[in-house]
Motif scaffolding. Sequence first.
Motif, PDB file in Angstrom:
ATOM      1  N   GLU A  73       0.790  -1.227  -0.044  1.00  0.00           N
ATOM      2  CA  GLU A  73       0.431  -0.157  -0.112  1.00  0.00           C
ATOM      3  C   GLU A  73       0.674   1.285   0.210  1.00  0.00           C
ATOM      4  OE1 GLU A  73      -3.549  -0.214   0.153  1.00  0.00           O
ATOM      5  OE2 GLU A  73      -3.858  -2.278   0.826  1.00  0.00           O
ATOM      6  N   GLY A  74       1.788   0.686   0.610  1.00  0.00           N
ATOM      7  CA  GLY A  74       3.118   2.284   0.540  1.00  0.00           C
ATOM      8  C   GLY A  74       2.823   2.726   2.363  1.00  0.00           C
ATOM      9  N   THR A  75       2.509   2.126   2.626  1.00  0.00           N
ATOM     10  CA  THR A  75       2.483   2.573   4.758  1.00  0.00           C
ATOM     11  C   THR A  75       2.757   1.520   5.375  1.00  0.00           C
ATOM     12  OG1 THR A  75       0.179   1.248   4.334  1.00  0.00           O
ATOM     13  CG2 THR A  75       0.005   4.178   3.875  1.00  0.00           C
ATOM     14  N   GLU A  76       3.526   0.856   4.578  1.00  0.00           N
ATOM     15  CA  GLU A  76       4.273  -0.412   5.699  1.00  0.00           C
ATOM     16  C   GLU A  76       5.542   0.773   6.081  1.00  0.00           C
ATOM     17  OE1 GLU A  76       3.768  -0.567   2.031  1.00  0.00           O
ATOM     18  OE2 GLU A  76       2.440  -2.353   2.072  1.00  0.00           O
ATOM     19  N   SER A  77       5.153   0.108   7.453  1.00  0.00           N
ATOM     20  CA  SER A  77       7.220   0.471   7.944  1.00  0.00           C
ATOM     21  C   SER A  77       8.156  -0.127   7.048  1.00  0.00           C
ATOM     22  CB  SER A  77       6.901   0.069   9.535  1.00  0.00           C
ATOM     23  OG  SER A  77       7.984   0.405  10.099  1.00  0.00           O
ATOM     24  N   PRO A  78       9.021   0.682   6.808  1.00  0.00           N
ATOM     25  CA  PRO A  78      10.536   0.075   6.888  1.00  0.00           C
ATOM     26  C   PRO A  78      10.768  -1.495   7.605  1.00  0.00           C
ATOM     27  CG  PRO A  78      10.383   2.472   6.894  1.00  0.00           C
ATOM     28  CD  PRO A  78       9.415   2.313   7.233  1.00  0.00           C
ATOM     29  N   SER A  79      10.626  -0.996   8.763  1.00  0.00           N
ATOM     30  CA  SER A  79      10.412  -1.907  10.242  1.00  0.00           C
ATOM     31  C   SER A  79      10.035  -3.440   9.515  1.00  0.00           C
ATOM     32  CB  SER A  79      10.498  -1.254  11.765  1.00  0.00           C
ATOM     33  OG  SER A  79       8.534  -1.825  10.877  1.00  0.00           O
TER      34      SER A  79
END
Length: 488
Positions: A73-79
């Motif tokens: 979605e583009g909202t994933e956390s880079p973590s």
Amino acid sequence: MFLREVMQNKKYLLKLFSIAAAGISLSLSLLAASAPAPILPIPNSNQMVWQQREQYMFLHFGVNTFTDREWGEGTESPSVFNPSDFNAKQWAKAAKDAGFKMLILTAKHHDGFCLWPSAYTEHSVKNSPWKNGKGDVVKEVSEACKEVGLDFGVYLSPWDRNSQFYGDSPKYNEYYKNQLRELLTQYGKISMVWWDGACGEGPNGKRQEYDWDAYLKIVRELAPDAVIFSDRGDVRWVGNEDGLAQETCWSLYDPSSVSIGGGTQKQMGEGNPAGDEWAPAECDVSIRPGWFYHRKEDSKVKTLSHLLDIYYRSVGHNCCLHLNVPPDRRGLLHENDVARLKEFNHAIKENFKTNLAAGKQCTASAVRGNSAQFFAKNVADANRKTYWSADDGQTQATIEIDLGNPTTFDLVLLQEYIELGQRISGYHLDAWDAGTSEWKDIAKGTTIGYKWILRVPETTTQKVRLVIESARACPTLSSFELYKSSYK
Ligand code: FUL
């Protein structure tokens, strides 16, 4: 007495005359006739390099690998990005061992997460736990490629569901161009840039207008050796994601007759003999159902026979095969995929190990300028650069191979000398039936191009002929090879 001397001299003169005539005609036939004039369009040198790679590997890797999705979605956390055992060398080695010539990495997919520490966004590996944010996947893959002698390319998705600029067209175009510049200047030689046409609306509700011309200009400037996969680039999409070309495949193309992103499979796959651009087709397909790794697909790696079918209908249909093998959450290519790649490579090597027509007697109904340079034997040597050709204006011809003994084959490999353009548009293949003393049709085709592989019923015969029925100009043929496959 006088008469006898005259007669003897006459005989002598005649003999001398005929020896001289034979000498003249022999040297005439050995005199190089000029090569056929190229029939436009023709491939440029980057496209020739690309075509001869035949097979290269796609690597879809990113946040989706860890969220078990195909489109983030583009909202994933880079973590979430944290491969436990990342090893780009394993990817490169597996690709090299499997006969692939290049790796293309999803430097950024639609979710916008960057596999390199881009200076233009926080949404990247630099904010992930992997290597404490000090890692750079693009760098490691490019270096691993260099180490084993593979070319390297990048997929930088134009669609970006994370960027705040997306939809604000000029701003996003600047952002995208900056990212392109980073990729094209910081990672050594880039041999391919891969773009899809996926497009959406940004947070402002507006549809993004990509500045393709500006993107193209940057690639041309910063990566002069790169071919671009795009409707506007050097290599076109074949029109499906199954890895399969059509039964006709021209490298000629007329993009104006195909709506961008909306061309039918048939239009994109077949190309257009009236097209004035050289834009050969790429067949992209994943070794698994998805482009990204999903554990539930570990048992769904394509079978060997499925991969072979894809090979014959991509590489064997005048295209290159771009096979996706997605690294898993460890950051490794999964054992099942690596094993299948090995089998695939072994099967192709075995199937094409012995050209049964190599060095056999070849004759043609017509030879350009009657010159040795264009003799039919050129199709039976192992050199793609030597070729048979006919005279200008002659668009039909027959090339016959006498195998010396009855020989069994089920694969026929044909190649045109495409440096001079793609010419042949219709042909059939005959096998000699010694029982009835007749030629029997065993296959027919339309295009050949760089390479066409015909799978024919298992045939035993001493003589085979290719009957060229039509061509855009006098035909050329650099290979006419026969094989007996061990793997189906
Ligand atoms: C498409 C994408 O939408 C898929 O996710 C995948 O990356 C494929 C190769 O290209 O355009």
